[in-house]
Design an enzyme around this catalytic site. Structure first.
Site, PDB file in Angstrom:
ATOM      1  N   THR A 259       0.822  -1.208   0.000  1.00  0.00           N
ATOM      2  CA  THR A 259       0.000   0.000   0.000  1.00  0.00           C
ATOM      3  C   THR A 259       0.857   1.259   0.000  1.00  0.00           C
ATOM      4  O   THR A 259       2.012   1.227   0.446  1.00  0.00           O
ATOM      5  CB  THR A 259      -0.893  -0.027   1.265  1.00  0.00           C
ATOM      6  OG1 THR A 259      -1.409   1.271   1.502  1.00  0.00           O
ATOM      7  CG2 THR A 259      -0.103  -0.425   2.509  1.00  0.00           C
ATOM      8  N   ASP A 260       0.252   2.363  -0.447  1.00  0.00           N
ATOM      9  CA  ASP A 260       0.958   3.648  -0.366  1.00  0.00           C
ATOM     10  C   ASP A 260       1.022   4.162   1.079  1.00  0.00           C
ATOM     11  O   ASP A 260       1.740   5.113   1.372  1.00  0.00           O
ATOM     12  CB  ASP A 260       0.289   4.700  -1.269  1.00  0.00           C
ATOM     13  CG  ASP A 260      -1.174   4.982  -0.920  1.00  0.00           C
ATOM     14  OD1 ASP A 260      -1.731   4.312  -0.033  1.00  0.00           O
ATOM     15  OD2 ASP A 260      -1.760   5.893  -1.544  1.00  0.00           O
TER      16      ASP A 260
HETATM   17  P1  NAD Z   1      -9.461  -7.578   2.353  1.00  0.00           P
HETATM   18  O1  NAD Z   1      -9.402  -7.347   3.827  1.00  0.00           O
HETATM   19  O2  NAD Z   1     -10.737  -7.313   1.628  1.00  0.00           O
HETATM   20  O3  NAD Z   1      -9.058  -9.088   2.033  1.00  0.00           O
HETATM   21  C1  NAD Z   1      -8.042  -9.747   2.703  1.00  0.00           C
HETATM   22  C2  NAD Z   1      -8.226 -11.248   2.492  1.00  0.00           C
HETATM   23  O4  NAD Z   1      -7.148 -11.922   3.150  1.00  0.00           O
HETATM   24  C3  NAD Z   1      -9.527 -11.796   3.086  1.00  0.00           C
HETATM   25  O5  NAD Z   1     -10.160 -12.646   2.165  1.00  0.00           O
HETATM   26  C4  NAD Z   1      -9.055 -12.578   4.303  1.00  0.00           C
HETATM   27  O6  NAD Z   1      -9.897 -13.686   4.620  1.00  0.00           O
HETATM   28  C5  NAD Z   1      -7.666 -13.007   3.887  1.00  0.00           C
HETATM   29  N1  NAD Z   1      -6.766 -13.261   5.017  1.00  0.00           N
HETATM   30  C6  NAD Z   1      -6.593 -12.483   6.110  1.00  0.00           C
HETATM   31  N2  NAD Z   1      -5.702 -13.054   6.945  1.00  0.00           N
HETATM   32  C7  NAD Z   1      -5.292 -14.203   6.345  1.00  0.00           C
HETATM   33  C8  NAD Z   1      -4.384 -15.225   6.704  1.00  0.00           C
HETATM   34  N3  NAD Z   1      -3.697 -15.176   7.858  1.00  0.00           N
HETATM   35  N4  NAD Z   1      -4.205 -16.262   5.861  1.00  0.00           N
HETATM   36  C9  NAD Z   1      -4.907 -16.320   4.690  1.00  0.00           C
HETATM   37  N5  NAD Z   1      -5.783 -15.396   4.314  1.00  0.00           N
HETATM   38  C10 NAD Z   1      -5.991 -14.350   5.135  1.00  0.00           C
HETATM   39  O7  NAD Z   1      -8.272  -6.705   1.747  1.00  0.00           O
HETATM   40  P2  NAD Z   1      -8.119  -6.035   0.307  1.00  0.00           P
HETATM   41  O8  NAD Z   1      -8.678  -4.666   0.366  1.00  0.00           O
HETATM   42  O9  NAD Z   1      -8.584  -6.995  -0.710  1.00  0.00           O
HETATM   43  O10 NAD Z   1      -6.537  -5.888   0.236  1.00  0.00           O
HETATM   44  C11 NAD Z   1      -5.730  -6.930  -0.319  1.00  0.00           C
HETATM   45  C12 NAD Z   1      -4.258  -6.520  -0.241  1.00  0.00           C
HETATM   46  O11 NAD Z   1      -4.065  -5.302  -0.959  1.00  0.00           O
HETATM   47  C13 NAD Z   1      -3.768  -6.252   1.183  1.00  0.00           C
HETATM   48  O12 NAD Z   1      -2.481  -6.795   1.306  1.00  0.00           O
HETATM   49  C14 NAD Z   1      -3.743  -4.727   1.291  1.00  0.00           C
HETATM   50  O13 NAD Z   1      -2.737  -4.314   2.185  1.00  0.00           O
HETATM   51  C15 NAD Z   1      -3.425  -4.338  -0.135  1.00  0.00           C
HETATM   52  N6  NAD Z   1      -3.941  -3.017  -0.556  1.00  0.00           N
HETATM   53  C16 NAD Z   1      -5.265  -2.713  -0.405  1.00  0.00           C
HETATM   54  C17 NAD Z   1      -5.739  -1.466  -0.853  1.00  0.00           C
HETATM   55  C18 NAD Z   1      -7.201  -1.090  -0.755  1.00  0.00           C
HETATM   56  O14 NAD Z   1      -7.563   0.051  -1.044  1.00  0.00           O
HETATM   57  N7  NAD Z   1      -8.090  -2.008  -0.369  1.00  0.00           N
HETATM   58  C19 NAD Z   1      -4.857  -0.548  -1.418  1.00  0.00           C
HETATM   59  C20 NAD Z   1      -3.503  -0.901  -1.550  1.00  0.00           C
HETATM   60  C21 NAD Z   1      -3.067  -2.145  -1.118  1.00  0.00           C
END
Ligand code: NAD
Ligand code: TYD
Length: 359
Positions: A137-138
């Site tokens: 993430t940023d």
């Molecule tokens: P989210 O919370 O919607 O999904 C996370 C998923 O990971 C869920 O399905 C959860 O069940 C699973 N998970 C959590 N802990 C786990 C574990 N220990 N083992 C296996 N699975 C596990 O998150 P998202 O918004 O889809 O984000 C996904 C990735 O992208 C993250 O790493 C986040 O840091 C990064 N990110 C998100 C954004 C955003 O705006 N949402 C922006 C930049 C980066």
């Protein structure tokens, strides 16, 4: 075309779901194995409606990325050519109220995945094309003032337990490249929006509260700025980085769509009022409430995406207003999905996070 098997972690969450559905459509030779622990944020039913030719290239495994023996089993069963690592605890407000889980998944979980990936990569003769793509993430860069942008060389300066845990995991990922040569790449992306986002995050929370005529809780004075990117544009960027990016590098990904939170709330009210036939005194704007600010609330995020644009030729295909409308329509047409994810656990969270905030 030769079959290519890819491991996706956290694929039942917001971005992972969009990524898998999109990748199965645009890469016909990809077979995807999704490992997800199914925390409150993961929903395996997101794949129930896959077309048959996509479903046959998709395997789901319920499991924790912190479980080394499970990872070892998956690596021995599947001839993996790469990993997209999405699994994380991802919500800043939850990290403020309960940081430990963020260390367990984001730091220790990533470490275990790196260890098992390294063993696999070494035992299979260090295949040339293998990539470990770490989706970050940023927020690791901290907060900007009115001027400037995050570049790939901006020093890390995380503010929340969430961003601190992501920063730590990024450092481990880079260390595994420098120390052991594992071909890792890190992407640092701005805020995403789109279908399947859990309704604890700003945009889906506001859409649903407007629909249900509930208060719209804006933290602080609402002037905080985020740089918004439609989730499918993020997914395209990840495929591009996976296929063309340079191991050991970071790539910033951003939409160039900076908006203040309050602007977004106003816009959502207008767009939804037009759909719901609300106007005048009945406008959804009346639901807006300025509430106690988030502690350590970063003021502005903004990405300089020059590197990925120039080196890999990626740029977003969706404009902000147009994709926001698509997102609103998706939520309004998928209330069954919404009601499924808003389980008892979700209701508890809403009580804990918003009950303590003065209105
Ligand atoms: P989210 O919370 O919607 O999904 C996370 C998923 O990971 C869920 O399905 C959860 O069940 C699973 N998970 C959590 N802990 C786990 C574990 N220990 N083992 C296996 N699975 C596990 O998150 P998202 O918004 O889809 O984000 C996904 C990735 O992208 C993250 O790493 C986040 O840091 C990064 N990110 C998100 C954004 C955003 O705006 N949402 C922006 C930049 C980066
Ligand atoms: P969020 O969607 O939690 O993403 P992030 O904290 O990762 O940027 O929040 C986006 C912005 O919206 C952030 O500045 C906090 C603000 N916000 C509110 O004003 N009210 C809310 O109820 C939520 C969840 C967020």
């Amino acid at each position: 075309m030769k079959k290519k098997t890819i491991l996706v972690t956290g694929g039942a969450g917001f971005i992972g779901t969009n990524f898998i559905r999109h990748a199965l459509a645009v890469r016909k030779n990809w077979h995807i194995v999704n490992i997800d622990a199914l925390t409150y944020a993961g929903n395996p039913a997101n794949f129930d409606d896959l077309a048959p030719d996509h479903a046959e290239r998709y395997r789901f495994i319920r499991g924790d990325i912190g479980n080394a023996s499970l990872l070892e089993r998956i690596f021995s069963e599947e001839n993996l050519e790469g990993i997209f690592h999405f699994a994380a605890e991802s919500h800043v407000d939850r990290s403020i109220l309960g940081p430990e889980r963020f260390l367990e998944t984001n730091v220790i979980g990533t470490f275990r995945l790196l260890e098992e990936s390294l063993k696999f990569w070494e035992n299979t003769g260090k295949p040339e094309g293998f990539r470990f793509l770490h989706i970050s993430t940023d927020e690791v860069y901290g907060s900007l003032g009115t001027e400037g942008y995050f570049t790939e060389i901006t020093p890390y300066d995380p503010s929340s337990p969430y961003s601190a845990s992501k920063a730590a995991s990024d450092h481990f990922v880079k260390a595994y490249f420098r120390t052991y040569g594992l071909p890792t790449i890190i992407t640092n992306c701005s805020n995403n929006y789109g279908p399947y986002q859990f309704p604890e995050k700003l945009i889906p929370l506001m859409i649903l509260n407007i629909l249900e005529e509930k208060p719209l809780p804006v933290y602080g004075d609402g002037t905080n700025i985020r740089d918004w990117l439609y989730v499918i544009d993020h997914c395209d960027a990840l495929i591009e980085v996976f296929e063309e990016g340079k191991p050991g590098d970071n790539y910033n990904i951003g939409g160039g769509a900076e908006r203040q939170n309050i602007e977004i709330v106003h816009l959502l009210c207008d767009l939804m009022d037009a759909r719901l036939g609300r106007s005048g005194g009945g406008s959804s704007q009346r639901l807006i409430r300025f509430v106690t600010d988030r502690p350590g609330h970063d003021w502005r995020y903004a990405i300089d995406a020059t590197k990925i644009r120039k080196e890999l030729g990626w740029s977003p295909n969706h404009g902000f207003e147009e994709a926001l409308e698509t997102t609103i329509d998706w939520y309004m047409n998928n209330m069954d999905w919404v009601n499924t994810v808003r389980s008892g656990e979700y209701k508890k969270w809403i009580e804990i996070n918003y009950e303590g905030r003065e209105i």
